[in-house]
Write an enzyme that holds these catalytic residues in place. Structure first.
Site, PDB file in Angstrom:
ATOM      1  N   ASP A 132     -21.162   6.007 -26.754  1.00  0.00           N
ATOM      2  CA  ASP A 132     -21.356   4.603 -27.127  1.00  0.00           C
ATOM      3  C   ASP A 132     -22.273   3.819 -26.210  1.00  0.00           C
ATOM      4  O   ASP A 132     -22.205   2.593 -26.153  1.00  0.00           O
ATOM      5  CB  ASP A 132     -19.979   3.932 -27.149  1.00  0.00           C
ATOM      6  CG  ASP A 132     -19.227   4.109 -25.843  1.00  0.00           C
ATOM      7  OD1 ASP A 132     -19.871   4.420 -24.836  1.00  0.00           O
ATOM      8  OD2 ASP A 132     -17.995   3.940 -25.824  1.00  0.00           O
ATOM      9  N   GLU A 141     -18.358  12.930 -29.609  1.00  0.00           N
ATOM     10  CA  GLU A 141     -17.354  11.878 -29.354  1.00  0.00           C
ATOM     11  C   GLU A 141     -17.516  10.752 -30.390  1.00  0.00           C
ATOM     12  O   GLU A 141     -17.687   9.570 -30.070  1.00  0.00           O
ATOM     13  CB  GLU A 141     -17.428  11.330 -27.928  1.00  0.00           C
ATOM     14  CG  GLU A 141     -16.170  10.582 -27.512  1.00  0.00           C
ATOM     15  CD  GLU A 141     -16.248  10.028 -26.088  1.00  0.00           C
ATOM     16  OE1 GLU A 141     -16.725   8.898 -25.917  1.00  0.00           O
ATOM     17  OE2 GLU A 141     -15.801  10.720 -25.164  1.00  0.00           O
ATOM     18  N   GLU A 163     -20.181  -1.518 -26.461  1.00  0.00           N
ATOM     19  CA  GLU A 163     -19.960  -0.120 -26.852  1.00  0.00           C
ATOM     20  C   GLU A 163     -19.352   0.030 -28.241  1.00  0.00           C
ATOM     21  O   GLU A 163     -19.675   0.974 -28.973  1.00  0.00           O
ATOM     22  CB  GLU A 163     -19.079   0.583 -25.807  1.00  0.00           C
ATOM     23  CG  GLU A 163     -19.774   0.840 -24.470  1.00  0.00           C
ATOM     24  CD  GLU A 163     -19.771  -0.340 -23.529  1.00  0.00           C
ATOM     25  OE1 GLU A 163     -19.165  -1.389 -23.868  1.00  0.00           O
ATOM     26  OE2 GLU A 163     -20.392  -0.245 -22.450  1.00  0.00           O
ATOM     27  N   HIS A 181     -15.877  -1.292 -14.448  1.00  0.00           N
ATOM     28  CA  HIS A 181     -17.277  -1.682 -14.650  1.00  0.00           C
ATOM     29  C   HIS A 181     -17.557  -2.357 -15.989  1.00  0.00           C
ATOM     30  O   HIS A 181     -18.705  -2.651 -16.307  1.00  0.00           O
ATOM     31  CB  HIS A 181     -18.171  -0.444 -14.559  1.00  0.00           C
ATOM     32  CG  HIS A 181     -17.931   0.533 -15.669  1.00  0.00           C
ATOM     33  ND1 HIS A 181     -16.933   1.466 -15.620  1.00  0.00           N
ATOM     34  CD2 HIS A 181     -18.535   0.693 -16.864  1.00  0.00           C
ATOM     35  CE1 HIS A 181     -16.939   2.171 -16.732  1.00  0.00           C
ATOM     36  NE2 HIS A 181     -17.900   1.719 -17.514  1.00  0.00           N
ATOM     37  N   ARG A 223     -18.466  -4.655 -19.021  1.00  0.00           N
ATOM     38  CA  ARG A 223     -19.175  -5.941 -19.128  1.00  0.00           C
ATOM     39  C   ARG A 223     -18.249  -7.092 -19.504  1.00  0.00           C
ATOM     40  O   ARG A 223     -18.400  -8.202 -19.013  1.00  0.00           O
ATOM     41  CB  ARG A 223     -20.268  -5.839 -20.193  1.00  0.00           C
ATOM     42  CG  ARG A 223     -21.563  -5.321 -19.684  1.00  0.00           C
ATOM     43  CD  ARG A 223     -22.624  -5.317 -20.766  1.00  0.00           C
ATOM     44  NE  ARG A 223     -23.942  -5.144 -20.180  1.00  0.00           N
ATOM     45  CZ  ARG A 223     -24.372  -4.036 -19.609  1.00  0.00           C
ATOM     46  NH1 ARG A 223     -23.582  -2.979 -19.535  1.00  0.00           N
ATOM     47  NH2 ARG A 223     -25.573  -3.973 -19.087  1.00  0.00           N
ATOM     48  N   HIS A 262     -18.679   0.846  -8.655  1.00  0.00           N
ATOM     49  CA  HIS A 262     -19.833   1.054  -9.546  1.00  0.00           C
ATOM     50  C   HIS A 262     -21.038   0.319  -8.993  1.00  0.00           C
ATOM     51  O   HIS A 262     -20.897  -0.763  -8.407  1.00  0.00           O
ATOM     52  CB  HIS A 262     -19.453   0.527 -10.938  1.00  0.00           C
ATOM     53  CG  HIS A 262     -20.382   0.929 -12.041  1.00  0.00           C
ATOM     54  ND1 HIS A 262     -21.652   0.422 -12.164  1.00  0.00           N
ATOM     55  CD2 HIS A 262     -20.217   1.780 -13.086  1.00  0.00           C
ATOM     56  CE1 HIS A 262     -22.234   0.946 -13.238  1.00  0.00           C
ATOM     57  NE2 HIS A 262     -21.376   1.777 -13.821  1.00  0.00           N
TER      58      HIS A 262
END
Ligand code: UD1
Ligand code: UDP
Length: 378
Positions: free
Chosen positions: A97, A119, A133, A212, A214, A246
């Protein structure tokens, strides 16, 4: 002979595609296999390629500091066209994604190449979580000609979207293939693991943290940091929090600002996959918003508190090893304290489960690509 191009850009794509790349490259008689890096990530991607000893055939080298979704998407579409023109792939394999997977899939469609989605079919049904995603994988799902769904539930999501059933296979998730392969390659004497042993007190309960997403930037990360500080202070004598941070500056900045002065919180660089597997195994529990870690930890019998309100991976929640805690400071503290101090609660969550696969997903994917059959792994 089929021309197969695997396109990867970020750490998790590299990890989950690594065993497939290795196996496909060994099947010279059936496939001419090449690997294209967008390098949406640079250092965190190269760490994985080094560990699995993978050499790329094309490297678009696109990462920019604090990049944005708009330019990265257009850069990938533009930069990958000459690769498709030159290699003329029969199949372009993309994963999951990320911006890399959706932009590469769209560009493949424009170039007339067929797309296979590894996936496939994960959904939260909330287009803002995870952002972007959830939308990325929906778009890739519309473009793809073959769908490798990891579980029954992900296949059902695709069927509900009227994706043709003869194009969907249930393969298991290649994350388990990667984990099994990775475990055989872990070297306790590697520099990074030796260094970890020197900075971590393994006599304490280790809480491993990653984050991490967003949608957690800003207030979400501030709430998470507040919770971690309280947990560290409340349990100073017997808990150590290890947080490989990250490299995204939207993560680095708040985490360093809020957590750098707490002696039992160790902020470290992202670990290579080898050391991260080793550290997951040494951990008492894991607090994360990562997709991949939610899939790996149940296989290792580690309880996971997931800092999200929704997950596209309901299987581990159903199995009881994963609990959603969002980014609510008090909820993170309460659930962590319970797992630290209530043995029954801990035992209930730490049973080993493999809801995501048996480590044979790559073999199934290769059989499907070879024979264009449908597989239903239960
Ligand atoms: C990306 C993916 C996300 C995936 C995550 C895995 C998208 C939209 N997001 O998010 O789905 O879960 O990767 O980690 O595709 N950076 C470095 N070095 C690196 C990697 C990142 O410095 O090796 C920094 C750069 O400043 C870069 C920034 O992090 O611009 C953001 O990277 P980006 O790939 O855009 O976003 P992620 O948050 O990593
Ligand atoms: N991982 C790693 N080093 C770290 C943190 C995570 O190798 O310091 C691995 C982890 O084992 C998992 C993957 O990276 O396989 C998850 O990547 P990430 O959380 O960045 O992305 P997501 O899975 O959320 O897309």
């Amino acid at each position: 002979m089929k021309n197969i191009l695997l396109v990867i850009g970020t750490r998790p794509e590299a990890i989950k595609m690594a065993p497939l790349i290795i196996k496909l490259k060994n099947q010279h008689q059936f496939f001419n296999t090449k690997v294209c890096l967008t390098a949406q990530h640079r250092q965190m991607l190269d760490q994985v390629l080094d560990f699995f000893e993978i050499k790329a055939d094309y490297d678009l080298d696109l990462m920019k500091p604090n990049q944005n979704l708009h330019t990265l998407t257009s850069d990938i579409i533009t930069a990958i066209k000459p690769v498709y023109d030159e290699f003329k792939p029969d199949w372009v394999l993309v994963h999951g994604d990320t911006t890399t997977s959706t932009a590469a899939a769209l560009a493949a469609f424009y170039s007339g190449a067929k797309v296979a989605h590894v996936e496939a079919g994960l959904r939260t049904f909330n287009k803002l979580a995870p952002f972007p995603e959830e939308m990325n994988r929906s778009i890739t799902g519309r473009i793809a000609d073959l769908h490798f769904a990891p579980t029954k539930a992900s296949k059902q999501n695709l069927l509900n979207e009227a994706v043709a059933k003869e194009t969907i296979s249930i393969t298991g998730n290649t994350v388990i293939d990667a984990l099994k392969l990775g475990i055989t390659k872990v070297n306790e004497q590697s520099n990074e693991i030796v260094n970890l042993k020197s900075i971590i007190n393994l006599n304490k309960k280790i809480i491993l943290v990653t984050g991490h997403r967003r949608e957690n930037f800003g207030d979400g990360f501030e709430n998470i940091c507040k919770a971690l500080k309280v947990i560290a202070e409340n349990n100073f004598d017997d808990v150590e929090i290890i947080y490989p941070v990250h490299l995204n500056p939207n993560v680095q900045n708040p985490v360093n600002k809020f957590l750098s002065n707490q002696p039992n919180i160790k902020l470290i660089q992202p670990l290579n996959y080898e050391s991260f597997i080793w550290l997951m195994n040494k951990s008492y529990l894991i607090i994360t918003d990562s997709g991949g870690v939610q899939e790996e930890a149940p296989s290792l019998g580690k309880p996971v508190l997931v800092m999200r309100d929704v997950t596209e991976r309901p299987e581990a929640v159903d199995a009881g090893t994963v609990l959603l805690v969002g980014t609510d400071t008090q909820k993170i503290i309460t659930e962590t304290e319970q797992l630290l101090h209530d043995d029954n609660a801990y035992t209930l969550m730490s049973n080993k489960h493999n809801p995501y696969g048996d480590g044979l997903a790559c073999d199934r994917i290769i059989s499907i690509l070879k024979e264009e059959i449908v597989i239903e792994y239960e």
